[in-house]
Motif scaffolding. Structure first.
Motif, mmCIF file in Angstrom:
data_model
loop_
_atom_site.group_PDB
_atom_site.id
_atom_site.type_symbol
_atom_site.label_atom_id
_atom_site.label_comp_id
_atom_site.label_asym_id
_atom_site.label_seq_id
_atom_site.Cartn_x
_atom_site.Cartn_y
_atom_site.Cartn_z
ATOM 1 N N ASP A 100 -4.606 4.527 -2.042
ATOM 2 C CA ASP A 100 -5.327 4.573 -3.085
ATOM 3 C C ASP A 100 -5.860 6.045 -3.430
ATOM 4 O O ASP A 100 -5.643 6.536 -4.524
ATOM 5 C CB ASP A 100 -6.614 3.654 -3.163
ATOM 6 C CG ASP A 100 -6.313 2.282 -3.176
ATOM 7 O OD1 ASP A 100 -5.414 1.837 -3.733
ATOM 8 O OD2 ASP A 100 -7.172 1.135 -2.722
ATOM 9 N N GLY A 103 -2.593 8.078 -3.989
ATOM 10 C CA GLY A 103 -2.156 7.925 -5.471
ATOM 11 C C GLY A 103 -2.953 8.693 -6.526
ATOM 12 O O GLY A 103 -2.391 8.913 -7.686
ATOM 13 N N GLU A 104 -4.131 9.046 -6.303
ATOM 14 C CA GLU A 104 -4.894 9.797 -7.082
ATOM 15 C C GLU A 104 -4.745 11.299 -6.854
ATOM 16 O O GLU A 104 -5.166 12.051 -7.792
ATOM 17 C CB GLU A 104 -6.489 9.582 -6.930
ATOM 18 C CG GLU A 104 -6.953 8.258 -7.197
ATOM 19 C CD GLU A 104 -8.222 7.804 -6.701
ATOM 20 O OE1 GLU A 104 -9.217 8.838 -6.477
ATOM 21 O OE2 GLU A 104 -8.606 6.809 -6.615
ATOM 22 N N LYS A 107 0.701 15.175 -8.058
ATOM 23 C CA LYS A 107 2.045 14.945 -7.358
ATOM 24 C C LYS A 107 2.307 16.047 -6.499
ATOM 25 O O LYS A 107 3.094 15.961 -5.665
ATOM 26 C CB LYS A 107 2.982 14.719 -8.412
ATOM 27 C CG LYS A 107 2.737 13.365 -9.073
ATOM 28 C CD LYS A 107 3.482 12.918 -10.228
ATOM 29 C CE LYS A 107 3.468 11.494 -10.738
ATOM 30 N NZ LYS A 107 4.646 11.251 -11.973
ATOM 31 N N LEU A 130 2.584 2.989 -1.790
ATOM 32 C CA LEU A 130 2.659 3.707 -3.023
ATOM 33 C C LEU A 130 3.654 3.297 -3.765
ATOM 34 O O LEU A 130 3.709 3.405 -5.160
ATOM 35 C CB LEU A 130 2.843 5.319 -2.778
ATOM 36 C CG LEU A 130 1.514 6.036 -2.122
ATOM 37 C CD1 LEU A 130 2.206 7.416 -1.634
ATOM 38 C CD2 LEU A 130 0.451 5.852 -3.066
ATOM 39 N N GLU A 134 -0.125 -0.951 -8.486
ATOM 40 C CA GLU A 134 -1.715 -1.032 -8.074
ATOM 41 C C GLU A 134 -2.292 -2.332 -8.391
ATOM 42 O O GLU A 134 -3.155 -2.597 -7.831
ATOM 43 C CB GLU A 134 -2.373 0.077 -8.649
ATOM 44 C CG GLU A 134 -2.504 0.146 -10.239
ATOM 45 C CD GLU A 134 -3.706 1.241 -10.568
ATOM 46 O OE1 GLU A 134 -4.162 2.077 -9.726
ATOM 47 O OE2 GLU A 134 -3.555 1.568 -11.790
ATOM 48 N N GLY A 139 0.103 -3.675 -3.934
ATOM 49 C CA GLY A 139 -0.885 -2.536 -4.141
ATOM 50 C C GLY A 139 -2.227 -2.514 -3.351
ATOM 51 O O GLY A 139 -2.958 -1.783 -3.087
#
Length: 450
Positions: A100, A103-104, A107, A130, A134, A139
């Motif tokens: 999680d 993912g935030e 990139k 990933l 989500e 997810g």
């Protein structure tokens, strides 16, 4: 245990310790608090102060703190940490929480952070998670679990479980797989402890086990776990291989987020926003439904304009227009709220037609009772029985139609794959206001012979 209470005095004390760089005193103070409480404290500090606190404390505790922090604060704090420091926090987290957070991240630094994680298996599991949506079981799931092979004997099983349990925060269940890692069932700890060490697992495991697929929607997972009172549920891939598990704490978050979303939608807020969001974000979330309400009000005014002659002769009809519109909106919201709740809890029984008939009969009964009260009030107030009768009969019709619309709309939206919670907000209120006023004046016109 005394409940934690965040006070201005506590925040001021922590800020003073940070400013004076009294690290020993700060560490001693933080030792008293649970990581969730420290996350709440960090949300009230500036980004630099929160970053200082995170860097000061042991990563075994700060990893959980970061996972609990407000998303915006967490993002800002992570921007102040190096890729290596972020990786150090991730290694202490279960794979679902770590994924999680990754993912935030922007990139451009994700790959760098992943490469800094020393435990390559942990890094591989994070990357694997990933790739799932989500809002799916994949997810939500964590890779940490205890699995045993059906061909092992009890002695081998216990040895393997000891090794696996080191990486599992809490052992909810022991899952049994075959040589291809396909889920076969679950193992009772009692059976394991009371059986000969030479007995093979295939002879004692329980083949019945609830599970979900990686692509199952998170809302469906929540319904399954709630229905069967599960603390954890295994997740299998497209060919039945055990790939992870979802625990109750993750599902509580899903239920809370879904409830927040439905509550905001019912209040006429079209996006997931919080009180601390920017004015522009709040405006974008609220304005669409306000515009709908504006057009609805304009449509109602236009309809009323077509009955101007009635107003001139029966002014009393105008006085009851707000009452009719309010009753239509209230009944519609009540009906739709019951249906939406039933759909959300998956306990709506019977056919659509039976449900509609039931709601119409209910609306008719309520309408008659309310109409009798209104008839007596209006007749006693104005002394005109026919006008009072026209208003009362109109009220019955308006309530019945509002009940029908409030019931049918969420069922229709649900069938079309649209969130039915939208039907408990301004959409249903505005539509019922328009229908209500139109019906009111049409019936009044017929009864009064205008």
């Amino acid at each position: 245990m005394t409940p934690f209470k965040l006070t201005d005095e506590l925040i001021a004390e922590i800020q003073q310790l940070i400013e004076a760089k009294k690290n020993a005193d700060l560490q001693l103070l933080m030792k008293e608090f649970h990581y969730a409480d420290i996350a709440e404290i960090a949300d009230e500090l500036t980004v630099d102060e929160a970053t200082y606190l995170i860097k000061l404390l042991d990563s075994e505790k700060t990893s959980d703190i970061i996972a609990e922090m407000d998303e915006d604060i967490r993002e800002a704090v992570l921007n102040n940490l190096s890729a290596k420091e972020i990786a150090g926090e991730l290694k202490e987290l279960d794979t679902d929480d770590a994924a999680d957070i990754v993912g935030e991240l922007p990139k451009e630094i994700v790959q760098e952070v992943i490469s800094e994680i020393e435990d390559r298996e942990h890094a591989k599991d994070i990357v694997d998670l990933l790739r799932y949506d989500e809002d799916s079981a994949g997810g939500l799931m964590a890779k940490e679990l205890v699995r045993v092979n059906e061909n092992w004997n009890v002695l081998t099983c216990v040895k393997e479980m000891r090794a696996q349990a080191e990486n599992v925060t809490r052992v909810h269940s022991i899952y049994v797989v075959d040589d291809e890692d396909k889920l076969k069932g679950r193992l009772s700890l009692k059976d394991l402890l009371t059986t000969s060490t030479k007995t093979h697992i295939k002879n004692i495991y329980i083949p019945k086990v609830d599970y979900v697929g990686v692509n199952e929607k998170s809302e469906e997972v929540a319904k399954i776990m709630s229905k069967y009172d599960l603390e954890a549920i295994p997740v299998v891939d497209e060919i039945g291989r055990l790939v992870g598990r979802i625990t109750i704490d993750d599902i509580v978050d899903v239920i809370r987020e879904e409830a927040d979303k439905d509550y905001q939608m019912a209040a006429g807020i079209s996006q997931d926003v919080e009180a601390d969001d920017s004015i522009w974000e709040l405006t974008r979330a609220r304005l669409p439904w306000l515009i709908l309400g504006l057009f609805g009000g304009a449509a109602a005014a236009y309809i009323m304009g077509g009955f101007e002659e009635m107003f001139n002769k029966y002014t009393v009809l105008f006085l009851f227009t707000p009452l009719i519109a309010a009753m239509a909106g209230n009944v519609g919201v009540q009906s739709s709220a019951i249906i939406v709740q039933g759909l959300a809890n998956d306990d709506l029984k019977g056919s659509v037609s039976n449900r509609l008939v039931k709601e119409i009969v209910l609306a008719l009964l309520n309408g008659v009772i309310l109409a009798v009260i209104l008839l007596l009030f209006t007749w006693g107030w104005k002394g005109d029985f026919m006008t009072a009768l026209a208003i009362s009969i109109s009220l019955i019709a308006v309530i019945v139609v509002a009940g029908f619309v409030g019931t049918f709309t969420p069922l229709f939206l649900h069938k079309r794959g649209v969130d039915p919670a939208i039907a408990t907000g301004p959409f249903i209120t505005t539509s019922n206001d328009i229908f209500g006023i139109l019906i009111y004046f049409l019936i009044a016109k017929m009864i009064l012979g205008i």
